[in-house]
Design an enzyme around this catalytic site. Structure first.
Site, short mmCIF file in Angstrom:
data_model
loop_
_atom_site.label_atom_id
_atom_site.label_comp_id
_atom_site.label_asym_id
_atom_site.label_seq_id
_atom_site.Cartn_x
_atom_site.Cartn_y
_atom_site.Cartn_z
CB ALA A 157 -0.93 -0.01 1.21
CB THR A 158 4.15 2.13 1.46
OG1 THR A 158 3.75 1.88 2.81
CG2 THR A 158 5.11 3.30 1.43
CB ALA A 177 -1.55 -9.25 -0.06
CB THR A 196 10.33 -9.54 -13.25
OG1 THR A 196 11.49 -9.22 -14.00
CG2 THR A 196 9.85 -10.93 -13.60
CB CYS A 225 3.94 3.23 9.36
SG CYS A 225 3.59 1.63 8.70
N1 PLP Z 1 -2.38 2.67 4.46
C1 PLP Z 1 -2.96 2.26 5.60
C2 PLP Z 1 -4.30 2.83 5.99
C3 PLP Z 1 -2.31 1.33 6.42
O1 PLP Z 1 -2.88 0.92 7.55
C4 PLP Z 1 -1.04 0.83 6.02
C5 PLP Z 1 -0.29 -0.12 6.87
O2 PLP Z 1 -0.15 0.05 8.06
C6 PLP Z 1 -0.48 1.28 4.82
C7 PLP Z 1 -1.19 2.19 4.07
C8 PLP Z 1 0.86 0.78 4.32
O3 PLP Z 1 0.75 -0.55 3.88
P1 PLP Z 1 2.00 -1.40 3.40
O4 PLP Z 1 2.61 -1.97 4.64
O5 PLP Z 1 1.43 -2.46 2.51
O6 PLP Z 1 2.94 -0.52 2.68
#
Ligand code: PLP
Length: 373
Positions: free
Chosen positions: A69-70, A197, A234, A321
Site C-alpha cells: 500500500a505504501t 495483501a 518483472t 508506521c
Molecule cells: N495505508 C494504511 C491505511 C495502512 O494501515 C497501512 C499499513 O499500516 C499502509 C497504508 C501501508 O501498507 P504497506 O505496509 O502495505 O505498505
C-alpha cells in the site's frame, strides 16, 4: 499468546502460502519471456489478475500491482501530481491519513504543491462543509482513507464523491488498506484505490493500486516491461496469484467475520466503559469494529502495552508506521487534547480472534490497569 494488532499485520493463511508455493514451483519463468514457459506464466498471471478484478468488480486493466500500500499510495499521489500538475497544484487530505499518504504529500509541498488538511468532526468523520470550502477549480486530487488505521473511522465516501462532482479536475484517491475484506467498498465512487495483501492474511510485498481506465499516471518506478506501463519490474506472479487467494477468502468470510468482530468489539467497549479514566476515541457509531482506539488518563500507553505484553497480549500504541512517543495525529485532530493524543492504545481484531481471547484481554487489562494506577 493473544494477538490484537491485526490492523498492523495479519498471519498468512495456510491456503495462501500453499498457493504461493505451488505457483512458484510451477511457473518459474519470467512472464514476459517469449517462450512457452514464459507464456504459461503470463497466462497464469492474466488469470489471477482477471479473478482479482472480478472480485473487486473492476476491469483487469485497472489493476497496477505494487509492493504494497505504501507504494500504491505514493504512485497514486505523485503520479497524479506529475501527470495533472498543469491543471492545478492543489491537493486536499486529512489528519487521519497514513504516513504513506502524508509522506508523498510533504514531498509534493516542497515541489510547489499546496496541500490543505480538511477538519474532522468530533466523531472522526470528514467535515464535509469544510471540504466544500477547501475545494477549488485547481484542486487536482483529494485523498482520504476509507477506514483510517488509528481510529478505524469509516468515511462517507459517497458524500465526498458528491462534493467533487462540480470539480472536473479533481480526482478521488481512497486508501482502502484497512477496508478491503472487512467492509464493503464501492469502487464506483473513486478514481484510484489502494490496498495490500498483508492486511488480509496475504503475503508481504504485494499490493495494488486500482486506477480507472480514463486516468493516466506518471510512473514512479521506471524500467522494463511489466503487467502495466505504470509500474515496471518483472511481474511477481506467485505473489499476485496468492493475493487473489487471500482476497477470495477475505471476501467470502467478510460478512460472518464482521458480525463476530462486532460482537467482540461491543464486549470490549462495555468492559472499558467501566473505567472513568479510559477514553474510547473510536466512535462506536462510525468506526469499523476491527479497531478500537483508547486513551488512558494518567497512564503511559507504552507502560500499559508493556504490562499487557508481560501477559503475552500484543496491542499497539498507534499505527506501526508512525514515530514512537509522538502524539497520535488522528486523536489530536479529533480531540485537540495533546495528552490524550500521547496516551493512545490501539486494539485491533481479526478473523482469528476468539471469545476466549476477548475474556483474557478484558481480565488482563483490568489487572494491568490496577497495577499501573
Ligand atoms: N495505508 C494504511 C491505511 C495502512 O494501515 C497501512 C499499513 O499500516 C499502509 C497504508 C501501508 O501498507 P504497506 O505496509 O502495505 O505498505
Amino acid at each position: 499468546m493473544i494477538y490484537l494488532d491485526y490492523a498492523a499485520d495479519t498471519p498468512v493463511r495456510k491456503e495462501v502460502l500453499e498457493r504461493f508455493n505451488k505457483v512458484s514451483e510451477t511457473y518459474f519463468a519470467n512472464p514476459n519471456a517469449n517462450h512457452a514457459l514464459g507464456k504459461a506464466a503470463k497466462a497464469c498471471i492474466e488469470e489471477a489478475t482477471l479473478k482479482i478484478a472480478q472480485q473487486l468488480k473492476i476491469k483487469p486493466e485497472e489493476l497496477i500491482f505494487t509492493s504494497g500500500a505504501t507504494e500504491a499510495n505514493n504512485l497514486a499521489i505523485k503520479g497524479v501530481a506529475e501527470q495533472y500538475g498543469r491543471k492545478g497544484k492543489h491537493i486536499i487530505t486529512s489528519y487521519l491519513e497514513h504516513s504513506s499518504v502524508t509522506g508523498p504529500l510533504s514531498y509534493l509541498q516542497e515541489k510547489g504543491f499546496e496541500v490543505d488538511f480538511v477538519q474532522i468532526m468530533p466523531d472522526g468523520r470528514i467535515n464535509l462543509e469544510h471540504l466544500q470550502e477547501l475545494l477549488r477549480p485547481d484542486t487536482i486530487l483529494i485523498s482520504f482513507a476509507a477506514v483510517d488505521s488509528e481510529l478505524g473511522v469509516i468515511q462517507d465516501l459517497r458524500a465526498i464523491r458528491n462534493l467533487i462532482k462540480d470539480y472536473p479536475n479533481c480526482l478521488f484517491h481512497v486508501d482502502a488498506t484497512q477496508a478491503i475484506g472487512k467492509i464493503s467498498v464501492d469502487l464506483e465512487l473513486m478514481d484510484l484505490m489502494t490496498f495490500t495483501a498483508h492486511k488480509l492474511y496475504g503475503i508481504h510485498g504485494i499490493g495494488a493500486l486500482v486506477k480507472k481506465e480514463k486516468i493516466y499516471l506518471t510512473p514512479i518506478v521506471h524500467g522494463g516491461l511489466s503487467t502495466t506501463p505504470f509500474r515496471s519490474g518483472t511481474p511477481t506472479l506467485a505473489l499476485i496469484d496468492s493475493m487473489n487467494t487471500a482476497l477470495e477468502f477475505a471476501l467470502k468470510e467478510q460478512e460472518a467475520c464482521y458480525e463476530k468482530v462486532l460482537d467482540f468489539n461491543q464486549q470490549i467497549r462495555k468492559a472499558l466503559s467501566g473505567y472513568p479514566e479510559v477514553y474510547i476515541n473510536s466512535d462506536e457509531k462510525v468506526a469499523s469494529p476491527y479497531i478500537i482506539n483508547i486513551s488512558l488518563k494518567g497512564i503511559k500507553a507504552s507502560e500499559m502495552q508493556q504490562k499487557l505484553e508481560e501477559r503475552e497480549i500484543y496491542v499497539s500504541t498507534k499505527s506501526a508506521c508512525v514515530t514512537p512517543n509522538t502524539p497520535s495525529r488522528p486523536v489530536l485532530a479529533l480531540s485537540g487534547d495533546r495528552k490524550r493524543a500521547l496516551s493512545t492504545l490501539r486494539i485491533s481484531l481479526g478473523h482469528l480472534t476468539t471469545q476466549e481471547e476477548i475474556h483474557c484481554f478484558i481480565e488482563a487489562f483490568d489487572a494491568s490497569y490496577k497495577e499501573l494506577k
